[in-house]
Write a protein that holds these residues in place. Structure first.
Motif, PDB file in Angstrom:
ATOM      1  N   GLU A  10       5.915  -1.850  19.292  1.00 27.09           N
ATOM      2  CA  GLU A  10       7.096  -2.433  19.933  1.00 27.09           C
ATOM      3  C   GLU A  10       8.210  -2.679  18.917  1.00 27.09           C
ATOM      4  N   LEU A  11       7.819  -3.042  17.682  1.00 26.98           N
ATOM      5  CA  LEU A  11       8.782  -3.291  16.605  1.00 26.98           C
ATOM      6  C   LEU A  11       9.219  -2.007  15.903  1.00 26.98           C
ATOM      7  N   GLY A  12       8.635  -0.879  16.329  1.00 30.12           N
ATOM      8  CA  GLY A  12       8.975   0.395  15.699  1.00 30.12           C
ATOM      9  C   GLY A  12       8.312   0.576  14.345  1.00 30.12           C
ATOM     10  N   LEU A  13       7.206  -0.136  14.112  1.00 30.82           N
ATOM     11  CA  LEU A  13       6.508  -0.074  12.835  1.00 30.82           C
ATOM     12  C   LEU A  13       5.200   0.682  12.986  1.00 30.82           C
ATOM     13  N   THR A  14       4.818   1.374  11.947  1.00 30.52           N
ATOM     14  CA  THR A  14       3.542   2.078  11.899  1.00 30.52           C
ATOM     15  C   THR A  14       2.747   1.506  10.739  1.00 30.52           C
ATOM     16  N   LEU A  15       1.510   1.148  11.005  1.00 29.76           N
ATOM     17  CA  LEU A  15       0.652   0.659   9.937  1.00 29.76           C
ATOM     18  C   LEU A  15       0.339   1.833   9.015  1.00 29.76           C
ATOM     19  N   PRO A  16       0.661   1.716   7.725  1.00 28.86           N
ATOM     20  CA  PRO A  16       0.421   2.840   6.813  1.00 28.86           C
ATOM     21  C   PRO A  16      -1.051   2.956   6.434  1.00 28.86           C
ATOM     22  N   ALA A  17      -1.387   4.051   5.788  1.00 30.95           N
ATOM     23  CA  ALA A  17      -2.708   4.175   5.177  1.00 30.95           C
ATOM     24  C   ALA A  17      -2.794   3.133   4.066  1.00 30.95           C
ATOM     25  N   VAL A  18      -3.999   2.685   3.778  1.00 27.64           N
ATOM     26  CA  VAL A  18      -4.186   1.705   2.708  1.00 27.64           C
ATOM     27  C   VAL A  18      -3.777   2.333   1.384  1.00 27.64           C
ATOM     28  N   VAL A  19      -3.001   1.584   0.603  1.00 28.84           N
ATOM     29  CA  VAL A  19      -2.580   2.059  -0.711  1.00 28.84           C
ATOM     30  C   VAL A  19      -3.808   2.080  -1.623  1.00 28.84           C
ATOM     31  N   PRO A  20      -4.126   3.233  -2.214  1.00 35.71           N
ATOM     32  CA  PRO A  20      -5.292   3.290  -3.099  1.00 35.71           C
ATOM     33  C   PRO A  20      -5.106   2.369  -4.310  1.00 35.71           C
ATOM     34  N   PRO A  21      -6.192   1.788  -4.792  1.00 30.68           N
ATOM     35  CA  PRO A  21      -6.094   0.907  -5.963  1.00 30.68           C
ATOM     36  C   PRO A  21      -5.520   1.645  -7.177  1.00 30.68           C
ATOM     37  N   LEU A  22      -4.730   0.927  -7.975  1.00 28.37           N
ATOM     38  CA  LEU A  22      -4.164   1.486  -9.193  1.00 28.37           C
ATOM     39  C   LEU A  22      -5.067   1.212 -10.396  1.00 28.37           C
ATOM     40  N   ALA A  23      -6.105   0.392 -10.209  1.00 24.46           N
ATOM     41  CA  ALA A  23      -7.003   0.015 -11.298  1.00 24.46           C
ATOM     42  C   ALA A  23      -8.361  -0.341 -10.693  1.00 24.46           C
ATOM     43  N   ALA A  24      -9.118  -1.205 -11.368  1.00 28.21           N
ATOM     44  CA  ALA A  24     -10.487  -1.538 -10.951  1.00 28.21           C
ATOM     45  C   ALA A  24     -10.502  -2.743 -10.019  1.00 28.21           C
ATOM     46  N   PRO A 108      12.532 -17.129  -3.208  1.00 33.74           N
ATOM     47  CA  PRO A 108      12.129 -17.471  -1.837  1.00 33.74           C
ATOM     48  C   PRO A 108      12.780 -16.585  -0.774  1.00 33.74           C
ATOM     49  N   GLY A 109      14.047 -16.261  -0.941  1.00 29.83           N
ATOM     50  CA  GLY A 109      14.729 -15.406   0.023  1.00 29.83           C
ATOM     51  C   GLY A 109      14.163 -13.998   0.050  1.00 29.83           C
ATOM     52  N   VAL A 110      13.767 -13.495  -1.107  1.00 27.61           N
ATOM     53  CA  VAL A 110      13.151 -12.161  -1.179  1.00 27.61           C
ATOM     54  C   VAL A 110      11.825 -12.161  -0.433  1.00 27.61           C
ATOM     55  N   ILE A 111      10.972 -13.144  -0.702  1.00 31.63           N
ATOM     56  CA  ILE A 111       9.640 -13.178  -0.098  1.00 31.63           C
ATOM     57  C   ILE A 111       9.719 -13.521   1.389  1.00 31.63           C
ATOM     58  N   ASN A 112      10.865 -14.045   1.836  1.00 36.53           N
ATOM     59  CA  ASN A 112      11.056 -14.208   3.283  1.00 36.53           C
ATOM     60  C   ASN A 112      10.861 -12.894   4.016  1.00 36.53           C
ATOM     61  N   GLY A 113      11.127 -11.780   3.362  1.00 35.50           N
ATOM     62  CA  GLY A 113      10.904 -10.480   4.009  1.00 35.50           C
ATOM     63  C   GLY A 113       9.465 -10.326   4.464  1.00 35.50           C
ATOM     64  N   ALA A 114       8.522 -10.720   3.615  1.00 35.70           N
ATOM     65  CA  ALA A 114       7.102 -10.648   3.978  1.00 35.70           C
ATOM     66  C   ALA A 114       6.766 -11.678   5.042  1.00 35.70           C
ATOM     67  N   SER A 115       7.233 -12.902   4.843  1.00 36.38           N
ATOM     68  CA  SER A 115       6.925 -13.975   5.792  1.00 36.38           C
ATOM     69  C   SER A 115       7.472 -13.670   7.181  1.00 36.38           C
ATOM     70  N   GLU A 116       8.695 -13.175   7.234  1.00 35.30           N
ATOM     71  CA  GLU A 116       9.306 -12.864   8.525  1.00 35.30           C
ATOM     72  C   GLU A 116       8.574 -11.722   9.225  1.00 35.30           C
ATOM     73  N   LEU A 117       8.146 -10.703   8.461  1.00 33.41           N
ATOM     74  CA  LEU A 117       7.407  -9.610   9.086  1.00 33.41           C
ATOM     75  C   LEU A 117       6.103 -10.124   9.687  1.00 33.41           C
ATOM     76  N   LEU A 118       5.390 -10.965   8.954  1.00 29.92           N
ATOM     77  CA  LEU A 118       4.122 -11.495   9.476  1.00 29.92           C
ATOM     78  C   LEU A 118       4.361 -12.312  10.744  1.00 29.92           C
ATOM     79  N   GLY A 119       5.444 -13.061  10.798  1.00 33.96           N
ATOM     80  CA  GLY A 119       5.786 -13.806  12.008  1.00 33.96           C
ATOM     81  C   GLY A 119       6.146 -12.896  13.168  1.00 33.96           C
ATOM     82  N   GLU A 120       6.916 -11.841  12.892  1.00 36.90           N
ATOM     83  CA  GLU A 120       7.296 -10.900  13.948  1.00 36.90           C
ATOM     84  C   GLU A 120       6.076 -10.209  14.534  1.00 36.90           C
ATOM     85  N   VAL A 121       5.138  -9.838  13.681  1.00 40.29           N
ATOM     86  CA  VAL A 121       3.964  -9.081  14.121  1.00 40.29           C
ATOM     87  C   VAL A 121       2.908  -9.985  14.752  1.00 40.29           C
ATOM     88  N   LEU A 122       2.678 -11.151  14.141  1.00 44.76           N
ATOM     89  CA  LEU A 122       1.551 -11.998  14.549  1.00 44.76           C
ATOM     90  C   LEU A 122       1.949 -13.263  15.304  1.00 44.76           C
TER      91      LEU A 122
END
Length: 155
Positions: A10-24, A108-122
């Protein structure tokens, strides 16, 4: 289709493939009713779309969008462990790291991007405690990195 998957669509978002680990490490691990993600970079199709310091080469607005991508990648990591995002009872904690120019104080304003997405989705399940931390540098010269902790419903 799960309710969360329907909301993403509904939000026009697609869940991506999991990003492979860059280390251990693993992208996410479950312990009891909690899932902890590793720090998620804003990778898109295996690449960082932008690199550099926020307040320098990267604007706060660009970084906020990148934080949204990090949160979407974190949800993909959670789903890789749970199999179903509808099992999320709530997001408990978000920790965001911002590679910051020396005089940048808008983390804080930058990380609002993550917080707002989680609120929109969940919805209310996406409301969480949070830390937003400025750092000198992040892996691959990423401007942002986000990790989340979620509580699951009983299976």
């Amino acid at each position: 289709m799960s309710a969360v998957d329907a909301r993403l669509a509904e939000l026009g978002l697609t869940l991506p493939a999991v990003v492979p680990p860059l280390a251990a490490y693993q992208p996410a691990v479950q312990s009891g009713v909690y899932v902890y993600t590793s720090g998620q970079l804003p990778m898109v199709d295996g690449k960082l779309p932008v690199t550099g310091k926020v307040g320098g080469e990267v604007t706060a607005e660009e970084a906020k969008e990148l934080a949204r991508t990090c949160a979407l990648n974190a949800l993909a990591a959670v789903k890789s462990v749970t199999g179903d995002l509808d099992r999320i009872a709530r997001v408990v904690k978000v920790v965001g790291f911002v590679a910051s120019a020396a005089d940048f104080t808008g983390q804080p304003g930058v990380i609002n991007g993550a917080s707002e997405l989680l609120g929109e989705v969940l919805g209310d399940k996406g409301v969480h405690a949070r830390s937003a931390v400025g750092v000198a540098v992040l892996p691959l010269d990423s401007p942002v990195e986000v990790e989340i902790q979620v509580e699951l419903t009983e299976a």
